[in-house]
Structures are given as C-alpha cells and as structure tokens.
Design an enzyme around this catalytic site. Structure first.
Site, PDB file in Angstrom:
ATOM      1  N   SER A 133       0.866  -1.183   0.000  1.00 18.30           N
ATOM      2  CA  SER A 133       0.000   0.000   0.000  1.00 18.30           C
ATOM      3  C   SER A 133       0.898   1.226   0.000  1.00 18.30           C
ATOM      4  CB  SER A 133      -0.883  -0.007   1.255  1.00 18.30           C
ATOM      5  OG  SER A 133      -1.499   1.247   1.464  1.00 18.30           O
ATOM      6  N   TYR A 181      -2.008  -1.365  10.446  1.00 15.98           N
ATOM      7  CA  TYR A 181      -2.126  -1.597   9.005  1.00 15.98           C
ATOM      8  C   TYR A 181      -0.854  -1.126   8.300  1.00 15.98           C
ATOM      9  CZ  TYR A 181      -4.026  -1.428   4.268  1.00 15.98           C
ATOM     10  OH  TYR A 181      -4.238  -1.609   2.916  1.00 15.98           O
TER      11      TYR A 181
END
Length: 274
Positions: free
Chosen positions: A142, A155
């Site tokens: 990401s 995350y």
C-alpha cells in the site's frame, strides 16, 4: 511478464482489488485463474464473471491464516492444474483506530492476514516455483507501506513489513528466475474501506485502475508499482520534506480533531467504571 496462456493464483479474489485483478487478467487472455478467499459463494460469483471471458476459473475457499489448510490447497492445485506462473498476494484486512484506543484482537487480525497469511502461501508457492525455475510473485502492499499515517498504525506496520519482505525475497529468488514485485495502491474505493473514515484531500482510486496499473507494471518488469499520481507525490514528498508530509498527514487524518484523553483521565475513567 506476458499474461497470455499463463496460470495465476490470486488471494483475496472474492472482492475489491483481487476481483478486479482477476477480471483484468481474464481480459488479457490468461489461461487459468485460481481464485482464493474464505467466502466460497463470493468466489463462485467471481469465477462466473471470469469464465465469461473464456478463461478457466477455479474457486478455492481456504483460510490463509491456517498453514495446514494452505499447504493442502497448494499441493492439490499443483497436482490438479499444474504449475502456477503468477502468485498475487492481495488478501488483507484493515482496522482504523487511534493507537491508544486500538483493540488487540483487531491488531492480531491484521498481522495474521496481511503478513502471516501472505508469508505462508508465498512459502509454499515459491518453493515450487524455484524447482521449476520460473514464476512471478506480486505482494500487494500500500502507499501506507511507504508513508505511515495516524489512525492506521498496525495496518501501516504490516504494509511496511510486506515491502521489506518483498525486497528480501526479490534478492533471494532472482537466481532462480523468480520475479518478486510490490504493488502499492493508494486509497482504493472497495467495500473494505467504506466503513473507514477517509483522509481529507485524498481522491480514492477504483479497483479497476489498480488492476490496470498492475498489468502495465508486469509488462515493464517493474520491481515496485506505485498506483496514481497521489502515490508518486506522497513518496517524493516523503523523500524531499518528510517533516512537511508528516504535518499534512496529521491534519488530513480523520481523527486528528479528536485527540485521545490524557492517560490520567483514562485511568480515572477506568477506575470509575469498576
């Protein structure tokens, strides 16, 4: 890497980016796509969409956090369908919370799926790719694997770890003719993020844009595939003026306007509740 006539295994294929990648691969003439996720019914639906392009689609319901189930599934796949040319590690979960209010169960779920699950299936597939001396692995990280942000600490930590894992694996497997790539989408409009509070000023991408960027990146043999101009801007900003980017992220974070209570207040509230 050319996709035509190849076999791919995609984790997290029942929805979002994984589903979009499966459909994009089908459009490019892939021979067979193995669809992996937990929800068998959703996988069946995606398999029907993929099959409409004349591509063989095989739904495989498996829990990536269970090493025994993953090992059995990969062994059966190799026996029944032959070698896997391309592994796409797309499965992931995200929980949003300030760090001081985060729950350990959410933290464990993110680490278990995003990192341990990815490691587990990659280990079983990579060993077979090394024996056949060909293959490619794509780990979906990401933008938060490059630039961490408030309210997404765990995350971001898993996505940073995926980048490190990818870089190490790339060096180890190069001698065996196995290519390892990282895909780094920015905020993508999927059902996983719709329950999250979005960061201000960020324009979400579509899963289809991410899938197309992946296909283009594979054609160029790119080691890292950044998706969208916002990702490139953030990465360059982090290189040139990290202090400025941190300030921007602090103001853009959805919970920035609601700082956590001081520890003394939290302790006092806990004692009262007892």
């Amino acid at each position: 890497m050319h996709l035509q006539g190849k076999t791919a295994l995609i984790t997290g294929a029942s929805r979002g980016i994984g589903r979009a990648i499966a459909l994009e691969f089908a459009k490019h003439g892939m021979h067979r796509i193995l669809l992996v996720a937990r929800d068998h019914q959703r996988l069946e639906d995606v398999a029907a969409e993929v099959s409409a392009y004349g591509v063989e689609a095989v739904p495989i319901a498996v829990d990536l956090t269970d090493p025994i189930d993953v090992n059995i599934a990969i062994a059966q796949v190799w026996r029944n369908y032959g070698p896997i040319d391309l592994l796409i590690n797309c499965a992931g979960v995200a929980h949003q919370s300030s760090f001081l209010q985060s729950r350990l169960t959410d933290v464990q779920a993110e680490i278990s799926t995003n990192l341990v699950g990815l490691y587990t299936i990659t280990r079983f597939v990579a060993r077979r790719m090394v024996k056949q001396r060909t293959g490619a692995i794509v780990n979906v990280s990401s933008l938060m694997g490059k630039v961490a942000a408030p309210t997404m600490a765990t995350y971001s930590a898993t996505k940073f770890a995926i980048l490190g894992f990818t870089q190490a694996l790339r060096g180890e497997l190069a001698a065996h003719n196995v290519q390892v790539t990282a895909l780094l989408p920015s905020l993508t409009d999927t059902d996983m993020v719709r329950d999250l509070q979005w960061f201000r000023w960020v324009i979400p991408m579509t899963p289809q844009q991410v899938a197309k960027a992946l296909v283009d990146g594979l054609a160029r043999d790119s080691p890292e595939i950044l998706v969208g101009w916002q990702s490139h801007l953030a990465v360059w900003g982090n290189r040139l003026a990290p202090w400025l980017l941190e300030k921007v992220l602090r103001f853009a974070a959805p919970l920035a306007a609601h700082p956590p209570k001081p520890y003394s207040e939290l302790r006092e509230a806990t004692a009262t509740s007892r």
